[in-house]
Write a protein that holds these residues in place. Structure first.
Motif, PDB file in Angstrom:
ATOM      1  N   GLU A  72       0.842  -1.192   0.000  1.00  0.00           N
ATOM      2  CA  GLU A  72       0.000   0.000   0.000  1.00  0.00           C
ATOM      3  C   GLU A  72       0.875   1.239   0.000  1.00  0.00           C
ATOM      4  O   GLU A  72       2.095   1.162   0.186  1.00  0.00           O
ATOM      5  N   GLY A  73       0.256   2.384  -0.202  1.00  0.00           N
ATOM      6  CA  GLY A  73       0.967   3.652  -0.124  1.00  0.00           C
ATOM      7  C   GLY A  73       0.024   4.709   0.422  1.00  0.00           C
ATOM      8  O   GLY A  73      -1.082   4.875  -0.087  1.00  0.00           O
ATOM      9  N   LEU A  74       0.444   5.392   1.464  1.00  0.00           N
ATOM     10  CA  LEU A  74      -0.322   6.507   2.012  1.00  0.00           C
ATOM     11  C   LEU A  74       0.650   7.513   2.586  1.00  0.00           C
ATOM     12  O   LEU A  74       1.869   7.312   2.531  1.00  0.00           O
ATOM     13  N   LYS A  75       0.145   8.620   3.141  1.00  0.00           N
ATOM     14  CA  LYS A  75       1.034   9.678   3.606  1.00  0.00           C
ATOM     15  C   LYS A  75       0.605  10.219   4.964  1.00  0.00           C
ATOM     16  O   LYS A  75      -0.571  10.205   5.319  1.00  0.00           O
ATOM     17  N   ALA A  76       1.613  10.736   5.699  1.00  0.00           N
ATOM     18  CA  ALA A  76       1.382  11.492   6.926  1.00  0.00           C
ATOM     19  C   ALA A  76       1.809  12.929   6.676  1.00  0.00           C
ATOM     20  O   ALA A  76       2.803  13.181   5.976  1.00  0.00           O
ATOM     21  N   TYR A  77       1.048  13.870   7.237  1.00  0.00           N
ATOM     22  CA  TYR A  77       1.272  15.292   6.997  1.00  0.00           C
ATOM     23  C   TYR A  77       1.455  16.028   8.314  1.00  0.00           C
ATOM     24  O   TYR A  77       0.778  15.740   9.306  1.00  0.00           O
ATOM     25  N   ASN A 343      -3.279  18.542   4.591  1.00  0.00           N
ATOM     26  CA  ASN A 343      -2.299  19.177   5.478  1.00  0.00           C
ATOM     27  C   ASN A 343      -2.922  20.088   6.532  1.00  0.00           C
ATOM     28  O   ASN A 343      -2.203  20.753   7.289  1.00  0.00           O
ATOM     29  N   GLY A 344      -4.271  20.118   6.580  1.00  0.00           N
ATOM     30  CA  GLY A 344      -4.945  20.820   7.654  1.00  0.00           C
ATOM     31  C   GLY A 344      -5.178  22.298   7.440  1.00  0.00           C
ATOM     32  O   GLY A 344      -5.650  22.992   8.344  1.00  0.00           O
ATOM     33  N   THR A 345      -4.894  22.817   6.235  1.00  0.00           N
ATOM     34  CA  THR A 345      -5.121  24.244   5.991  1.00  0.00           C
ATOM     35  C   THR A 345      -6.544  24.534   5.526  1.00  0.00           C
ATOM     36  O   THR A 345      -6.946  25.698   5.480  1.00  0.00           O
ATOM     37  N   LEU A 346      -7.293  23.495   5.174  1.00  0.00           N
ATOM     38  CA  LEU A 346      -8.694  23.642   4.798  1.00  0.00           C
ATOM     39  C   LEU A 346      -9.554  22.731   5.674  1.00  0.00           C
ATOM     40  O   LEU A 346      -9.071  21.713   6.165  1.00  0.00           O
ATOM     41  N   PRO A 347     -10.834  23.079   5.849  1.00  0.00           N
ATOM     42  CA  PRO A 347     -11.737  22.219   6.616  1.00  0.00           C
ATOM     43  C   PRO A 347     -11.864  20.844   5.962  1.00  0.00           C
ATOM     44  O   PRO A 347     -11.674  20.686   4.754  1.00  0.00           O
ATOM     45  N   ASP A 348     -12.205  19.847   6.776  1.00  0.00           N
ATOM     46  CA  ASP A 348     -12.367  18.475   6.316  1.00  0.00           C
ATOM     47  C   ASP A 348     -13.826  18.061   6.515  1.00  0.00           C
ATOM     48  O   ASP A 348     -14.172  17.445   7.520  1.00  0.00           O
ATOM     49  N   PRO A 349     -14.700  18.379   5.539  1.00  0.00           N
ATOM     50  CA  PRO A 349     -16.125  18.077   5.714  1.00  0.00           C
ATOM     51  C   PRO A 349     -16.451  16.588   5.643  1.00  0.00           C
ATOM     52  O   PRO A 349     -17.556  16.179   5.975  1.00  0.00           O
ATOM     53  N   PHE A 350     -15.483  15.776   5.212  1.00  0.00           N
ATOM     54  CA  PHE A 350     -15.734  14.345   5.014  1.00  0.00           C
ATOM     55  C   PHE A 350     -15.231  13.486   6.175  1.00  0.00           C
ATOM     56  O   PHE A 350     -15.486  12.282   6.208  1.00  0.00           O
ATOM     57  N   GLY A 351     -14.469  14.077   7.089  1.00  0.00           N
ATOM     58  CA  GLY A 351     -13.887  13.288   8.170  1.00  0.00           C
ATOM     59  C   GLY A 351     -12.776  12.375   7.701  1.00  0.00           C
ATOM     60  O   GLY A 351     -12.594  11.278   8.236  1.00  0.00           O
ATOM     61  N   TRP A 352     -12.006  12.819   6.710  1.00  0.00           N
ATOM     62  CA  TRP A 352     -10.954  11.994   6.125  1.00  0.00           C
ATOM     63  C   TRP A 352      -9.658  12.015   6.932  1.00  0.00           C
ATOM     64  O   TRP A 352      -8.889  11.058   6.894  1.00  0.00           O
ATOM     65  N   ARG A 353      -9.392  13.106   7.638  1.00  0.00           N
ATOM     66  CA  ARG A 353      -8.141  13.204   8.386  1.00  0.00           C
ATOM     67  C   ARG A 353      -8.209  12.353   9.646  1.00  0.00           C
ATOM     68  O   ARG A 353      -9.212  12.340  10.351  1.00  0.00           O
TER      69      ARG A 353
END
Length: 357
Positions: A72-77, A343-353
């Motif tokens: 798999e591949g994913l990222k941390a910010y 990266n947290g500079t915009l709201p997350d309306p989907f609960g993805w973070r």
């Protein structure tokens, strides 16, 4: 979640970190790694975080001979206020289990895998780059380790997670990439392993990738393996086209990887009430749209690159310049929105973070 314990052994010799403004993709690795073993009849056991190190495997290990592996591949910010977020990690571990099922490999406890990943990232937190456009790339993978030359599923496995600070996947960054449409080689067919994230799929694409690089194209656009006419995906990305105001992406058909970024983009477009359709689309249709001036944008989506605008397609010795070779409005908006959520500079309306700490 199963009650696994994670043994932690910290390194006594930390590595020198690279300059975060000069990162290459996947060349540098952090101080530690996670490992867990599987034995038939015993299940997963011996979860541990250890100093990053080489692996020792028997030359007859199944992975070397029959390619029984998934990854798999994913990222941390790292956000501006020093919080660490993962982006939809549950989707990656769900897909890893689907891939494992296709390869006759044991599934992992998805909740525990996430907790192990969080602990590993917390230990190597100072490796997360803090420059715009950078992140900590996460590579979970499972390999078959039994020493056995018979063609059958391995009885032992290792689940491993390694981390790598990365910059842009393509040297072009958010600038448009040039892609060659592959007409000779085939990557996958329905019923095969195309919708599993396994090493063989990528090995099958290396020759076409090499040929496309030689003529100046950074990636390959694959067509279906049966009729050689319907668009499937790019080597490391799913693909989208904007034709006459409508955004189209190839429908999942058993030979296309179900990308996490692909799903995120579809959700974003629906959230914006933009017309997004998943269906079969041929290169002939793309060519006709190009000739009639209706092909407005094209872009790829994937964890590594996030969004890559496509500035040119090369097909049957013709160069199809898309949007004058420039980044399109939708591509730019999608990139800025998705990376802003990540990266947290915009709201997350989907609960993805998902917060790490």
């Amino acid at each position: 979640m199963k009650d696994y314990q994670i043994e932690v052994t910290l390194t006594t010799s930390k590595k020198q970190k690279p300059a975060f403004n000069k990162l290459e993709f996947g060349r540098t690795f952090t101080d530690h790694m996670f490992i867990m073993d599987y034995t038939e009849g015993k299940g997963w056991h011996d979860a541990r975080i250890v100093p990053y190190q080489s692996l020792t495997l028997d030359p007859a290990a199944v992975i070397f001979h029959y390619g029984q592996t998934v990854f798999e591949g994913l990222k941390a910010y790292l956000t501006k206020d020093e919080q660490v977020f993962l982006f939809r990690p549950n989707k990656n571990f769900e897909r890893m289990n689907r891939s494992s099922e296709r390869l006759c490999m044991p599934g992992i406890d998805e909740d525990f895998a996430l907790e192990a990943l969080k602990k590993l990232i917390s230990i190597d937190r100072d490796w997360i780059p803090n420059i715009e456009g950078t992140s900590l790339y996460v590579r979970p993978f499972i390999i078959s380790t039994e020493a056995h030359l018979g063609v059958s599923p391995s009885l032992t496995y290792s689940f491993i997670i390694i981390l790598s600070p990365v910059g842009a996947y393509y040297k072009e960054g958010i600038n448009p990439v040039k892609i060659a449409v592959e007409t000779e080689y085939v990557r996958a067919v329905a019923g095969g392993t195309g919708n599993a994230k396994t090493a063989g799929n990528y090995a099958a694409g290396l020759k076409a990738q090499e040929v496309s690089n030689e003529i100046g194209y950074s990636q390959v656009l694959w067509l279906d393996g049966k009729e050689r006419k319907y668009i499937e995906e790019v080597g490391s990305m799913n693909i989208f086209f904007k034709i006459n105001g409508e955004i189209i992406t190839p429908a999942l058909n058993g030979s296309i990887l179900e990308g996490v970024t692909r799903d995120s983009i579809i959700n974003l477009l629906k959230h914006w009430n933009m017309p997004i359709i998943e269906r079969k689309i041929s290169m002939d249709e793309i060519f006709e749209a190009y000739k009639s001036g209706l092909l407005e944008e094209a872009f790829g989506t994937g964890t590594a690159a996030v969004i890559s605008p496509v500035g040119e397609l090369f097909w049957r010795n013709e160069k199809l310049s898309i949007n004058n070779g420039e980044t399109g409005v939708i591509s730019k908006k999608l990139y800025e929105t998705l990376t802003g959520i990540q990266n947290g500079t915009l709201p997350d309306p989907f609960g993805w973070r998902v917060i790490v700490e």
